[in-house]
Design an enzyme around this catalytic site. Structure first.
Site, PDB file in Angstrom:
ATOM      1  N   GLU A   1     -18.583 -49.439 -57.922  1.00  0.00           N
ATOM      2  CA  GLU A   1     -18.520 -48.067 -58.925  1.00  0.00           C
ATOM      3  C   GLU A   1     -17.764 -47.433 -59.803  1.00  0.00           C
ATOM      4  OE1 GLU A   1     -19.783 -44.796 -55.866  1.00  0.00           O
ATOM      5  OE2 GLU A   1     -18.061 -46.037 -54.807  1.00  0.00           O
TER       6      GLU A   1
ATOM      7  N   LYS B   1     -18.778 -38.891 -48.958  1.00  0.00           N
ATOM      8  CA  LYS B   1     -18.374 -37.839 -49.647  1.00  0.00           C
ATOM      9  C   LYS B   1     -16.521 -37.583 -50.003  1.00  0.00           C
ATOM     10  CE  LYS B   1     -19.519 -36.348 -53.910  1.00  0.00           C
ATOM     11  NZ  LYS B   1     -19.150 -36.525 -54.944  1.00  0.00           N
TER      12      LYS B   1
ATOM     13  N   LEU C   1     -20.497 -44.899 -52.941  1.00  0.00           N
ATOM     14  CA  LEU C   1     -21.496 -43.546 -52.139  1.00  0.00           C
ATOM     15  C   LEU C   1     -22.269 -44.137 -52.915  1.00  0.00           C
ATOM     16  CD1 LEU C   1     -20.656 -40.443 -51.673  1.00  0.00           C
ATOM     17  CD2 LEU C   1     -20.478 -39.596 -53.795  1.00  0.00           C
TER      18      LEU C   1
ATOM     19  N   TYR D   1     -17.456 -33.444 -49.280  1.00  0.00           N
ATOM     20  CA  TYR D   1     -17.388 -32.601 -50.532  1.00  0.00           C
ATOM     21  C   TYR D   1     -18.499 -33.245 -50.802  1.00  0.00           C
ATOM     22  CZ  TYR D   1     -16.057 -35.093 -53.997  1.00  0.00           C
ATOM     23  OH  TYR D   1     -15.652 -36.590 -54.850  1.00  0.00           O
TER      24      TYR D   1
HETATM   25  N1  PDD Z   1     -18.681 -37.362 -57.706  1.00  0.00           N
HETATM   26  N2  PDD Z   1     -19.759 -42.491 -56.880  1.00  0.00           N
HETATM   27  C1  PDD Z   1     -18.918 -41.402 -56.818  1.00  0.00           C
HETATM   28  C2  PDD Z   1     -17.913 -42.385 -56.110  1.00  0.00           C
HETATM   29  C3  PDD Z   1     -18.204 -39.916 -57.256  1.00  0.00           C
HETATM   30  O1  PDD Z   1     -17.269 -39.804 -56.647  1.00  0.00           O
HETATM   31  C4  PDD Z   1     -19.887 -39.878 -57.406  1.00  0.00           C
HETATM   32  C5  PDD Z   1     -20.244 -38.202 -57.944  1.00  0.00           C
HETATM   33  C6  PDD Z   1     -21.117 -40.321 -57.681  1.00  0.00           C
HETATM   34  C7  PDD Z   1     -22.816 -40.244 -57.824  1.00  0.00           C
HETATM   35  O2  PDD Z   1     -23.085 -39.137 -57.039  1.00  0.00           O
HETATM   36  P1  PDD Z   1     -23.993 -38.558 -57.683  1.00  0.00           P
HETATM   37  O3  PDD Z   1     -24.986 -38.634 -58.274  1.00  0.00           O
HETATM   38  O4  PDD Z   1     -24.607 -37.643 -56.542  1.00  0.00           O
HETATM   39  O5  PDD Z   1     -23.652 -37.077 -58.549  1.00  0.00           O
HETATM   40  C8  PDD Z   1     -21.053 -41.570 -57.506  1.00  0.00           C
HETATM   41  C9  PDD Z   1     -19.179 -36.124 -58.093  1.00  0.00           C
HETATM   42  C10 PDD Z   1     -19.953 -35.802 -59.200  1.00  0.00           C
HETATM   43  C11 PDD Z   1     -17.466 -35.350 -58.710  1.00  0.00           C
HETATM   44  O6  PDD Z   1     -16.619 -36.749 -57.464  1.00  0.00           O
HETATM   45  O7  PDD Z   1     -17.361 -34.696 -59.158  1.00  0.00           O
END
Ligand code: PDD
Length: 289
Positions: free
Chosen positions: A181, A148, A206, A33
């Site tokens: 993270e 992801k 990620l 996703y």
């Molecule tokens: N989450 N690490 C994890 C495990 C994440 O699920 C996300 C993003 C990030 C940050 O990635 P980005 O900057 O590309 O949003 C880091 C999204 C927002 C979610 O699952 O809703």
């Protein structure tokens, strides 16, 4: 107005939108996703998110259901049908519908795609008002956190632990005692020596698009940082901690496991980066040093 979702070629009121019970996303979490933020009708860091979606699909050998331009047209259509100007777009792509079997379908089926969106509160105005707290929990995830994947059970349990503790985020600590993270965010720290750090990219985390975007803006602004993992002890002695994600932007964390981070106030580096990213989100030119 009911919300409109895109499901495998159709735009449907969300209450009528559904997927097949044999969808491999539902049965096996066999999918990936993306989450995109839209501000003032403009997608933030669109290219980074589309690239990451393509990469995630490639890593698990799903053929994209359509090319990037077509996908962007569908995303745009969903936002227009929902009259969305400020909010989040969720895209899920799964290996498709086939009789349940762990292995890939013997005869390939088209990937399934669902796109939904929703409004969000206005972009935060001040770092102080936006600050939150975190807890730390063990990282129980698999060895390919760079994908992801929609398989989010450990992230779900970690976020729920945070919610029950009244905290915004759960920071995941890996088996070696290092910060991986957040459950849905990238973690950044200004360590006890004043060095701004975030973990280096690997299979363990990620590759955050907000992380990449912020690093670009920091380079333009002449703000230095190191990509190096932080230990749990370093997290606890940090002067400043903040999170980044498409939904959290630059989010100051002023308390971890009930203890203040530094002096318990939003620090100067976090505030500067909050402002730098807010400028980027506004679509304005980068602030230069
Ligand atoms: N989450 N690490 C994890 C495990 C994440 O699920 C996300 C993003 C990030 C940050 O990635 P980005 O900057 O590309 O949003 C880091 C999204 C927002 C979610 O699952 O809703």
């Amino acid at each position: 107005m009911s919300r409109i979702a895109y499901v495998n070629g159709q735009y449907l009121p969300q209450s009528e939108a559904s997927v097949n019970v044999e969808d491999r996303g539902y049965q096996l979490a066999d999918g990936v996703y993306e989450v995109l933020y839209m501000k003032d009708g403009r997608f933030l860091d669109e290219d980074l998110h589309m690239k990451r979606l393509e990469r995630s699909l490639g890593e698990i050998r799903i053929t994209p259901p359509m090319g990037r331009a077509a996908m962007l047209r569908v995303i745009r259509e969903v936002t227009e049908r929902n009259r969305l100007r400020d909010g989040l777009i969720y895209m899920q792509v799964t290996r498709g519908v086939a009789r349940r079997d762990h292995a890939f379908p013997a005869r390939p089926v088209p990937a399934a795609m669902v796109i939904t969106c929703r409004r969000t509160p206005p972009y935060p105005k001040s770092a102080e008002a936006f600050a939150g707290s975190a807890i730390s929990v063990p990282d129980l995830r698999w060895a390919r956190c760079d994908i992801k994947s929609t398989a989010l059970l450990p992230n779900v349990l970690a976020k729920q632990a945070a919610r029950e503790a009244g905290a915004y985020e759960a920071i995941l600590i890996d088996r070696d005692g290092a910060v991986s993270e957040g459950s849905s965010t990238t973690v950044w720290v200004v360590d006890a020596n004043g060095v701004l750090r975030t973990r280096e990219l690997s299979h363990a985390i990620l590759p955050g698009c907000t992380r990449a975007s912020l690093l670009e803006q920091m380079a333009d602004a002449g703000i230095a940082s190191e990509e190096r993992a932080v230990t749990e002890a370093e997290l606890r002695s940090a002067q400043e901690v903040f999170l980044t994600s498409a939904t959290s932007f630059v989010k100051p964390i002023t308390k971890i496991d009930g203890a203040p981070v530094g002096d318990g106030k939003v620090g100067p580096i976090t505030r500067r980066l909050f402002e730098l990213f807010a400028q980027h989100a506004k679509g304005g030119s980068n602030i230069r040093a």
